[in-house]
Write an enzyme that holds these catalytic residues in place. Structure first.
Site, short mmCIF file in Angstrom:
data_model
loop_
_atom_site.label_atom_id
_atom_site.label_comp_id
_atom_site.label_asym_id
_atom_site.label_seq_id
_atom_site.Cartn_x
_atom_site.Cartn_y
_atom_site.Cartn_z
N CYS A 2 -11.15 0.47 -2.09
CA CYS A 2 -12.52 0.49 -1.59
C CYS A 2 -12.52 0.68 -0.08
O CYS A 2 -11.67 0.14 0.62
CB CYS A 2 -13.32 -0.76 -1.91
SG CYS A 2 -13.54 -1.09 -3.65
N TRP A 74 -13.53 1.61 -5.69
CA TRP A 74 -12.44 1.68 -6.66
C TRP A 74 -12.83 0.71 -7.78
O TRP A 74 -12.89 -0.50 -7.57
CB TRP A 74 -11.12 1.26 -6.00
CG TRP A 74 -9.91 1.45 -6.83
CD1 TRP A 74 -9.20 2.61 -7.00
CD2 TRP A 74 -9.22 0.46 -7.60
NE1 TRP A 74 -8.12 2.39 -7.83
CE2 TRP A 74 -8.11 1.09 -8.21
CE3 TRP A 74 -9.42 -0.90 -7.84
CZ2 TRP A 74 -7.22 0.41 -9.03
CZ3 TRP A 74 -8.53 -1.57 -8.67
CH2 TRP A 74 -7.44 -0.92 -9.27
N ASN A 100 -16.42 -5.11 -1.06
CA ASN A 100 -15.06 -4.93 -1.59
C ASN A 100 -14.61 -6.28 -2.12
O ASN A 100 -14.88 -7.30 -1.49
CB ASN A 100 -14.07 -4.55 -0.48
CG ASN A 100 -14.32 -3.16 0.04
OD1 ASN A 100 -15.13 -2.43 -0.50
ND2 ASN A 100 -13.62 -2.80 1.09
N GLY A 101 -13.86 -6.28 -3.23
CA GLY A 101 -13.36 -7.55 -3.75
C GLY A 101 -13.96 -7.84 -5.11
O GLY A 101 -14.49 -6.94 -5.78
N GLU A 477 12.91 3.09 -6.78
CA GLU A 477 11.93 3.72 -5.89
C GLU A 477 11.73 5.20 -6.28
O GLU A 477 10.61 5.70 -6.27
CB GLU A 477 12.39 3.57 -4.43
CG GLU A 477 11.57 4.29 -3.39
CD GLU A 477 10.11 3.83 -3.30
OE1 GLU A 477 9.71 2.93 -4.02
OE2 GLU A 477 9.38 4.44 -2.51
N LYS A 481 8.10 6.68 -7.38
CA LYS A 481 7.46 7.79 -6.66
C LYS A 481 7.06 8.89 -7.64
O LYS A 481 5.96 9.44 -7.57
CB LYS A 481 8.39 8.40 -5.59
CG LYS A 481 8.59 7.62 -4.33
CD LYS A 481 7.43 7.65 -3.37
CE LYS A 481 6.55 6.45 -3.54
NZ LYS A 481 6.94 5.23 -2.89
N HIS A 500 23.79 -0.28 -22.35
CA HIS A 500 23.24 -1.41 -23.11
C HIS A 500 21.86 -1.11 -23.70
O HIS A 500 21.12 -2.02 -24.05
CB HIS A 500 23.16 -2.66 -22.22
CG HIS A 500 24.51 -3.10 -21.73
ND1 HIS A 500 25.45 -3.64 -22.56
CD2 HIS A 500 25.09 -3.03 -20.50
CE1 HIS A 500 26.55 -3.91 -21.86
NE2 HIS A 500 26.36 -3.54 -20.61
N LYS A 599 -4.39 2.46 -1.90
CA LYS A 599 -3.37 2.26 -0.87
C LYS A 599 -3.18 0.78 -0.56
O LYS A 599 -2.08 0.31 -0.37
CB LYS A 599 -3.79 3.01 0.40
CG LYS A 599 -2.80 2.92 1.54
CD LYS A 599 -1.55 3.71 1.23
CE LYS A 599 -0.48 3.58 2.30
NZ LYS A 599 0.84 3.96 1.78
C1 F6R Z 1 4.12 2.83 -3.83
C2 F6R Z 1 3.17 2.02 -3.13
C3 F6R Z 1 2.84 0.66 -3.67
C4 F6R Z 1 2.88 -0.34 -2.52
C5 F6R Z 1 2.43 -1.73 -2.98
C6 F6R Z 1 2.51 -2.75 -1.86
O1 F6R Z 1 4.26 4.09 -3.27
O2 F6R Z 1 2.66 2.42 -2.14
O3 F6R Z 1 3.72 0.27 -4.68
O4 F6R Z 1 4.18 -0.38 -2.00
O5 F6R Z 1 1.12 -1.67 -3.46
O6 F6R Z 1 1.69 -2.39 -0.77
P1 F6R Z 1 1.90 -3.06 0.64
O7 F6R Z 1 3.21 -2.61 1.19
O8 F6R Z 1 0.75 -2.57 1.47
O9 F6R Z 1 1.87 -4.54 0.43
#
Ligand code: F6R
Length: 604
Positions: A2, A74, A100-101, A477, A481, A500, A599
């Site tokens: 949001c 969102w 937001n929230g 990772e 991604k 396994h 994000k």
């Molecule tokens: C993956 C990604 C998420 C964040 C996770 C933690 O590409 O961006 O998995 O790493 O949501 O976010 P932060 O680092 O902001 O606590």
């Protein structure tokens, strides 16, 4: 997650708000809306979908006025459609609320308000706030919000306006919000990038802050109305740093920034004697006998690399915890425990609550954080800033890289202070660390090779990623991604664990990305690769330049320069990030704003 932008001043509010929301797009959203105080009523437009849909409407019917609120939503409660989008308006169309929230007690509040005759239009929890504030309004908007908040439980960044007042009232509990201080104009937003074209003077709000914003100034008080003096900070980032700078996507730009940003992380922290690290933290390394690292997603994988480093270099036992689990399982923590929380945003609610849980147990706390002034930085004992600059692409790249660099520094610092890392070993590691920016740059040059692999396998449904030792987190990772931005199913396993169970999946439809860079376990990794080959698997090896042996076993080889094994995750992640990027781009997917993702995850 949001986005909020509120403006009062001399400009057209619509322009500031739409520009600000655009700069917050990276947070993730699925509908958007705007309200501007017109004459005599509020004018509102809300649309499901991207901001461009809202912009198209505003092009034909612009909203005129110098005070307004905008929101990208969102969805949590109720589908992402026009009705559920914010702002929500009162029945007389005079009061507007964006939020937001999550309002946790919205159901009993709604029942009460419906009984009192309020008519709800949306399925959102937010709408109860509008009706509640409307009920408490007796000509003073600030007093109405203040009274309403005493009845509300949950997480919120709340912003309210009213057609009869040239002011905005905002309140924060858990969800982040920042004020922008201008000259004859003031702003409120959920994150700094929305403010950068207009001001660099900001105030980060704290939980329990209630704010009155006019064009002349801002007044912050607690929910009881006691005025609070909050520090004004100057933001170092400029608006340009948050722009794409000629790259097709933010993610691509941020990948290419990695050689530079890691220098910012290391800069000034490597001591002149070549074997020590200087960290500006108050922690006594001998006052702890155990470390817990709590984080989410990519940050937790950085934490797993940190686990290897701290155990190896400082001989301290480390556990890595998924933050959303840690907070609920009554963990064993005491004053000799160091809890490290890792977060790009510094606002992830699960990580923040894990921190609070550790503090309740008496732990010492340390943040590895990107965003200055964020909530987590205010609650930890010490912070190591990763200095990655603004990360806009939803899929984290440069923040991960700099989190790894911060753990390298911390591991060496702890090891030296605890006497577990010898001079020669420290020298070797630091010398290798100094070379890392150059090696990352080298690895980035192999984009074309990665692109060929992406092209060849872009329509496959599943991928497997394998890595062991300090590169097991690299495999995790790589898989994350790929999943996040290409929507291809990907799993990661510790290479030795494959036999396994996951080996049953191997066939000629399952590309296997195997990290096989220099390590004492290289031979064992090659044996595992042979096990995949023996079952008609397709092997894409990540291997060092000059390793000719690997060509005998793998179908494809993606090259990275060789470095110290403990530093190799910083280099090895480059082809993994690139593979995800090139695959998603070829599938014509929204690389920077993948579906369903946000994000900054500020709800549970
Ligand atoms: C993956 C990604 C998420 C964040 C996770 C933690 O590409 O961006 O998995 O790493 O949501 O976010 P932060 O680092 O902001 O606590």
């Amino acid at each position: 997650m949001c986005g909020i932008v509120g403006y009062v001043g001399h400009r057209q509010a619509q322009d500031v708000i739409m520009d600000g929301l655009k700069r917050l797009e990276y947070r993730g959203y699925d509908s958007a809306g705007i309200v501007v105080t017109g004459d005599p009523e509020l004018d509102v437009v809300k649309r499901a979908g991207k901001l461009s849909v809202l912009s198209d409407v505003l092009k034909t019917t612009p909203l005129k006025g110098n005070l307004g609120l905008g929101h990208t939503r969102w969805a949590t409660h109720g589908k992402p459609n026009d009705v559920n989008a914010h702002p929500h308006l009162s029945e007389d169309s005079k009061l507007a609320v964006i939020h937001n929230g999550i309002i946790e007690n919205y159901l009993p509040l709604k029942e009460r308000l419906v009984e009192a005759g309020h008519v709800f239009l949306s399925e959102t929890d937010t709408e109860v706030l509008v009706h509640l504030i409307e009920e408490n309004y007796e000509g003073d908007l600030y007093a109405a919000v203040q009274k309403s908040l005493s009845e509300v439980t949950g997480a919120y960044a709340l912003v309210v306006s009213h057609a009869d007042h040239d002011l905005i009232v905002a309140a924060r509990n858990t969800s982040p919000m920042v004020l922008g201080i201008g000259d004859g104009e003031n702003f409120v937003a959920s994150d700094v990038p929305a403010l950068l074209p207009y001001t660099k003077e900001v105030i980060f709000l704290h939980d329990g802050d209630l704010v009155l914003i006019t064009n002349d100034g801002v007044t912050i008080s607690d929910f009881a109305g006691n005025v609070i003096d909050r520090e004004v900070s100057t933001v170092e980032w400029d608006a340009e740093a948050a722009e794409k700078g000629g790259f097709e996507h933010y993610m691509l730009k941020e990948m290419y920034e990695q050689p530079a940003v890691i220098q910012q992380t290391l800069g000034g922290r490597l001591a002149g004697n070549g074997m020590d690290v200087q960290l500006d933290i108050g922690l006594d390394p001998n006052s702890i006998d155990r470390v817990i690292i709590a984080a989410a997603g990519t940050a937790s994988y950085a934490g797993m690399v940190g686990e290897y480093l701290i155990e190896k270099l400082a001989r301290l036992p480390v556990e890595v915890e998924v933050a959303s689990e840690f907070r609920y399982r009554d963990p064993v923590v005491d004053e000799r425990t160091l809890c490290i929380v890792v977060s790009q945003s510094g606002e992830t609610i699960d990580t923040l609550e894990a921190l609070r849980e550790a503090k309740r147990g008496g732990a010492k706390t340390l943040g590895i954080i990107n965003s200055k002034g964020s909530t987590i930085t205010r609650e930890v004992d010490d912070t190591i800033y990763i200095h990655a600059g603004p990360e806009i692409g939803v899929a984290s790249t440069k923040a991960y890289m700099t989190m790894l660099a911060a753990f390298e520094l911390l591991g060496i610092w702890l090891g030296r202070a605890r006497g577990t890392l010898a001079d020669a070993d420290a020298k070797e590691l630091i010398a290798a660390l100094r070379q890392t920016p150059k090696l990352i740059e080298e690895a980035l040059k192999n984009r074309d090779e990665v692109a060929k692999i992406a092209e060849q396998f872009k329509n496959y449904k599943d991928y497997l990623f394998l890595g062991r030792g300090i590169n097991f987190p690299s495999a995790l990772e790589g898989a994350l991604k790929l999943k996040e931005i290409s929507y291809i199913h990907a799993e990661a396993y510790a290479t030795g664990e494959m036999k396994h169970g996951p080996i049953a999946l191997i066939d000629d439809q399952m590309p296997v990305v195997a990290i096989a860079t220099a390590s004492p376990l290289y031979e064992k990794t090659v044996s595992n690769i042979q096990e995949v080959k023996a079952r008609d698997g397709i092997v894409i090896a990540i291997a060092n330049d000059g390793d000719t042996e690997i060509e005998k076993h793998a179908d494809y080889v993606l090259r990275v320069p060789e470095t110290h094994e403990l530093i190799s995750p910083l280099v090895n992640v480059i082809p993994l990030q690139m593979l995800a990027y090139e695959t998603a781009n070829r599938l014509e997917l929204d690389v920077d704003q993948p579906r369903n993702l946000a994000k900054s995850v500020t709800v549970e």
